[in-house]
Design an enzyme around this catalytic site. Structure first.
Site, PDB file in Angstrom:
ATOM      1  CG  HIS A  51       8.412  16.066 -17.821  1.00 44.86           C
ATOM      2  ND1 HIS A  51       7.864  14.798 -17.799  1.00 44.86           N
ATOM      3  CD2 HIS A  51       9.627  15.937 -18.399  1.00 44.86           C
ATOM      4  CE1 HIS A  51       8.709  13.942 -18.348  1.00 44.86           C
ATOM      5  NE2 HIS A  51       9.797  14.607 -18.722  1.00 44.86           N
ATOM      6  CG  HIS A  80      -1.907   1.086   1.242  1.00 43.65           C
ATOM      7  ND1 HIS A  80      -2.323   1.657   2.412  1.00 43.65           N
ATOM      8  CD2 HIS A  80      -2.574   1.729   0.251  1.00 43.65           C
ATOM      9  CE1 HIS A  80      -3.205   2.602   2.143  1.00 43.65           C
ATOM     10  NE2 HIS A  80      -3.372   2.651   0.836  1.00 43.65           N
ATOM     11  CG  ASP A  98       8.721   8.593 -22.162  1.00 43.29           C
ATOM     12  OD1 ASP A  98       9.846   8.513 -21.611  1.00 43.29           O
ATOM     13  OD2 ASP A  98       8.122   9.676 -22.279  1.00 43.29           O
ATOM     14  CE1 TYR A 133       6.752  16.729 -20.946  1.00 41.28           C
ATOM     15  CE2 TYR A 133       5.705  17.083 -23.061  1.00 41.28           C
ATOM     16  CZ  TYR A 133       6.589  17.483 -22.083  1.00 41.28           C
ATOM     17  OH  TYR A 133       7.303  18.641 -22.237  1.00 41.28           O
ATOM     18  CB  ALA A 134       4.164   8.109 -23.101  1.00 40.62           C
ATOM     19  CG  ASN A 135       6.949   9.340 -18.606  1.00 38.36           C
ATOM     20  OD1 ASN A 135       7.620   8.360 -18.909  1.00 38.36           O
ATOM     21  ND2 ASN A 135       7.187  10.545 -19.113  1.00 38.36           N
TER      22      ASN A 135
END
Length: 134
Positions: free
Chosen positions: A101, A25, A33, A123-125
């Site tokens: 970012h 948890h 990316d 920005y594919a995170n």
């Protein structure tokens, strides 16, 4: 949830299975990316093969089906990218917190793991905060 990108989402990678099974948890699992820097000392699971494989959304879909996600973190810049609607759909009702970012990259220092994809879209995170099933 939109139609699945994958016909079969059973995880075959034994290390990924172990990481997800061991997530407690509040643990932060980052799906990244190909270009996101990984801070020293943070565990890296590199799934990338060639540009675009595996894709960011494919990995997000499989991982979110395999763990309880309490909340998600993204760089606000991600919302303007073509992958965002698919990310939002995969997360469903999970609350999403935006940050810059640079702040997102700083938060990866506390990640249990960074899972690198072959994605080459900016920005594919996403940071997934593990929840509990009870």
């Amino acid at each position: 949830m939109p139609p699945s990108l994958l016909r079969d989402s059973r995880i075959l990678n034994p290390r990924l299975l172990a990481i997800l099974a061991g997530a407690g948890h509040g643990d932060l699992i980052v799906i990244a990316d190909a270009g996101l820097p990984v801070p020293p000392g943070v565990d890296l699971l590199d799934l990338s093969l060639v540009p675009g494989v595996p894709g960011f959304l494919e990995v997000v879909e499989v991982v979110t089906r395999s763990m309880v996600v309490q909340s998600a973190l993204i760089a606000g810049e991600s919302r303007a990218q073509p992958h965002f609607p698919g990310l939002a759909a995969a997360l469903g009702q999970v609350p999403i917190a935006d940050m810059t970012h640079e702040e997102f990259k700083g938060r990866t220092a506390a990640a249990r793991v960074v899972i690198r994809t072959g994605e080459c879209t900016p920005y594919a995170n996403v940071g997934l905060v593990a929840g509990v099933s009870f």
